[in-house]
Design an enzyme around this catalytic site. Structure first.
Site, PDB file in Angstrom:
ATOM      1  N   ASP A 243       0.772  -9.146   1.099  1.00  0.00           N
ATOM      2  CA  ASP A 243       0.090  -9.449   2.355  1.00  0.00           C
ATOM      3  C   ASP A 243      -1.035 -10.453   2.104  1.00  0.00           C
ATOM      4  O   ASP A 243      -1.885 -10.252   1.240  1.00  0.00           O
ATOM      5  CB  ASP A 243      -0.478  -8.160   2.952  1.00  0.00           C
TER       6      ASP A 243
ATOM      7  N   SER B  88      -3.502  -3.516  11.035  1.00  0.00           N
ATOM      8  CA  SER B  88      -4.317  -4.686  10.748  1.00  0.00           C
ATOM      9  C   SER B  88      -5.752  -4.430  11.233  1.00  0.00           C
ATOM     10  O   SER B  88      -6.391  -3.492  10.778  1.00  0.00           O
ATOM     11  CB  SER B  88      -3.694  -5.930  11.388  1.00  0.00           C
TER      12      SER B  88
ATOM     13  N   HIS C 170       2.453  -9.205   5.477  1.00  0.00           N
ATOM     14  CA  HIS C 170       1.672  -8.551   6.517  1.00  0.00           C
ATOM     15  C   HIS C 170       2.554  -7.857   7.551  1.00  0.00           C
ATOM     16  O   HIS C 170       2.181  -6.820   8.099  1.00  0.00           O
ATOM     17  CB  HIS C 170       0.782  -9.587   7.211  1.00  0.00           C
TER      18      HIS C 170
END
Length: 718
Positions: A654, A568, A689
């Site tokens: 995501d 991320s 995600h």
């Protein structure tokens, strides 16, 4: 084509994305983006490109199939598949979760409290029947027929008769909220789509409060739903109109008050309401003031209802104040725990007889207990631990009146451990330590086979950056040991040391693991975060490079044996250090990486962009921020040179970091890098995600990444 240490593979042609240039102009600067067309998720060309990349990645890693299966078997064999969590008491029941061998998801259960005066959790056997056990939710049943499943939240009504829970079967984190009658097992007709996670009950168990998001995936509305009424009749109790702010709803630990919290990266505002009056109006506790963050908790001090206020008003590392229940201004706050520049106060939990303050000092987490007597605050002490590097935190403590503190403890070599701390006697009782079963060849797990260290690297500006490291006992300091260096460094999120069963597959192959606690995180206090954001963001990247070079210079490893990983915002870190110091790493794994950050932050219509401006700056309106971000964002800074081999991992659904970011990054690396064949992209086509759902799927996914890393440092046969 060379893979690993000298292994030859058949020649494969990596995919090349079509070049379809578009111009992006801001502040007089024009950037030509050749791959922005990949943003069209519905385009057959986009899907075809992602599938071609998946096929190439599979072909390039086909020789690792056996190693992947071996690592998966190691993780599976070391994991106690049929297990129980430590029960937590809520009202008249003990609540716990089960995992069952062969099943992907957990099962939520409860059993009755037999003695209301006994706070010691029952010792339950995962392989035996529990008397009067009730299954609340079996996520395996809920997941049937879905490629992806996530339980967003589950909340039992105060009287214990109803269960509100939410599910996501796509991966986009938009949940369907439902209610189950625990007396009959039936689902009520109330179904609310498009919610964000869980829900909060009023005291009577007839009203639910929940949050929804706007088009940019910002939680902007809090709703009130009365059971048995149409969803179309639900009432918005708060709409957060400032696009920099998100909003959420919850109850104080005492259950006395409902809280609606609005917050940006820098500013907070709380609204309160008596939980017994759910249709009443929430009132502002203290109006928002730019740059002041605060949180509210209800406590009873010297017999008087008070609000605890944890805040950073003229207190960089936060202070704790108390305020009257009817307070309406910060001028009514009174000091309780003064600001200490060496101690970052992070949270406070109020109990009937004591307070528990979560804090950190010198990069380590701590729990501090403040006793509450009939006349007010009493003794104040910290719970001590001996390990040089560890993580401790308050665990499940749902009851305001409980006399014990449930806490969790772990180190890089110590499996997660659950303790009850008796506040009166100050005794720690170990309730459970996560089991680590025998390795197929190494036998019983023995933490003494590993050693832990705290290292300090020196950054370019002289700042000392902590590193937490675990390695096999007696590891040589001659540069021969491979090491995986992990980093994040954003949002004041601390990457505290913790144990991982899957990591043993590295350690037992002679590969060390380290965490670079770089600026942008919160490990060393609020200043650590402030020095790694907006116009100081490059410190995050140079800190990580300094940590990498420190590990090589001090003999822990060497550049041709040093791996890097982050996800991320940590994936942004990976892309940045690949540009800054490609020679320092033997391979990089970037998970759901935020590598096209400037493009995203320039577009306020994208998910979460406006909220993010206080973290990264606003390049749309500020030319200095634009130029600064463009100087470090990975996508714009790919140049013709040899990069370390890169494995980029993403998910099609995501919401937080769109798949298009790593897809564009890999496309540009392919067209620019001197070694395009060493750049791999792996896209999960039915996930979000957090990656794939289900524990076995997650283990296989982790085995894929670990096998690639192990091969990069020549330990595939170890």
């Amino acid at each position: 084509m060379t893979v690993g240490y000298g292994r030859r593979m058949p020649e494969l042609t990596p995919p090349r994305a079509a070049v379809r240039p578009v111009e992006r102009t801001h502040h007089g600067d024009t950037f030509v983006d050749d791959y922005e067309w990949l943003r069209d998720k519905d385009s057959p060309d986009t899907i075809a490109y992602l599938e071609a990349e998946n096929a190439y990645t599979e072909a390039r890693t086909a020789h690792l199939a056996g190693l992947r299966e071996q690592i998966f078997t190691e993780i599976k064999s070391r994991t106690q598949e049929t297990d129980l969590s430590v029960p937590s008491r809520i009202g008249g029941h003990w609540y716990y979760s089960r995992s069952v061998e062969g099943k992907q998801y957990g099962i939520s259960c409860r059993c009755p409290v037999t003695d209301p005066d006994d706070w010691f959790p029952p010792r339950l056997d995962a392989t035996a029947d529990v008397p009067d056990e009730q299954v609340l939710l079996d996520s395996n049943e809920l997941a049937e027929g879905h490629e992806f499943f996530s339980l967003g939240g589950a909340s039992v009504s105060p009287d214990g008769t109803l269960l509100a829970f939410s599910t996501d079967t796509v991966g986009d984190e938009r949940y369907l909220l439902r209610v189950k009658d625990l007396r009959t097992g039936d689902l009520l007709p109330d179904e609310i789509p498009g919610t964000l996670g869980g829900a909060t009950w009023d005291l009577k168990g007839t009203v639910l409060f929940y949050a929804t998001v706007d088009a940019s995936w910002r939680p902007d509305k809090i709703w009130r739903h009365t059971l048995g009424t149409p969803v179309s009749d639900d009432v918005v109790v708060h709409h957060e109109s400032d696009e920099r702010f998100w909003t959420s709803v919850g109850r104080t630990r005492s259950d006395r008050y409902l809280l609606v919290v609005s917050g940006s990266k820098l500013t907070t505002e709380c609204r309160v309401l008596d939980a017994a009056d759910p249709t009443g109006a929430f009132r502002v506790f203290t109006p928002r003031r730019e740059g002041v963050e605060y949180g509210v908790e209800h406590a009873v001090i010297a017999g008087e209802d008070r609000f605890l206020v944890l805040h950073n008003d003229d207190a960089e590392n936060y202070a704790l104040d108390v305020a009257p229940i009817d307070a309406t201004s910060h001028e009514q706050w009174e000091p309780f725990i003064a600001h200490d520049p060496e101690v970052r106060l992070e949270d406070v939990d109020a109990f009937a007889t004591h307070l528990v303050v979560s804090q950190r000092r010198g990069g380590l987490t701590q729990l501090r207990v403040v006793l509450l007597g009939p006349d007010g605050p009493g003794e104040d002490f910290e719970i001590a631990f001996d390990d040089p590097v560890y993580t401790v935190g308050a665990s499940s403590n749902p009851e305001f009146g409980q006399p014990t503190l449930r806490l969790g403890y772990t180190t890089l070599a110590t499996p997660p451990s659950v303790y009850d701390f008796d506040v009166t006697t100050r005794e720690l009782t170990l309730l459970k330590q996560t089991a680590v079963l025998s390795h197929p060849t190494l036998g019983e797990f023995d933490p003494s086979r590993y050693e832990q260290h705290r290292e300090w690297a020196t950054a370019d500006d002289g700042t000392r950056v902590p590193i937490s490291l675990v390695c096999p006992k007696g590891a040589p300091r001659d540069g021969s040991m491979p090491v995986l260096l992990y980093g994040y460094g954003s949002y004041e999120i601390s990457m505290d040391p913790s144990f991982s069963i899957s990591r043993l597959s590295l350690l037992d192959r002679g590969i060390g693991f380290a965490i670079a606690h770089v600026r942008g995180g919160g490990e060393m206090g609020r200043h650590w975060y402030d020095q790694g954001k907006v116009l100081h963001k490059r410190n995050t990247f140079t800190d990580f490079v300094a940590c990498a070079r420190h590990l090589s210079a001090t003999g822990w490893t060497s550049p041709d044996r040093l791996l890097a990983e982050g996800g991320s915002a940590g994936g942004l870190l990976m892309g940045a250090v690949a540009n800054l110091a490609p020679e320092a790493f033997a391979g990089i794994v970037a998970a759901v990486p935020f590598v096209d950050a400037l493009t995203s932050i320039l577009d306020p219509s994208l998910p979460l962009t406006v909220i993010e401006w206080e973290e990264w700056g606003n390049p749309l309106d500020d030319p200095e921020v634009y130029a600064y971000m463009k100087s470090y964002t990975p996508y714009e800074n790919v140049t013709p040179k040899r990069y370390p081999p890169i494995l980029a991992e993403t998910s099609l659904n995501d919401t937080r970091v769109l798949y298009v970011e790593p897809a564009k990054w890999v496309a540009r690396l392919r067209a620019t890098a001197a070694n395009p064949e060493d750049i791999l992209l792996k896209t999960e086509m039915s996930a979000g995600h957090g990656g794939v759902s289900g524990r076995y799927n997650a283990w296989k996914d982790r085995a894929f990444s670990l096998a690639w890393m192990i091969d990069r440092v020549g330990r595939a046969q170890a």
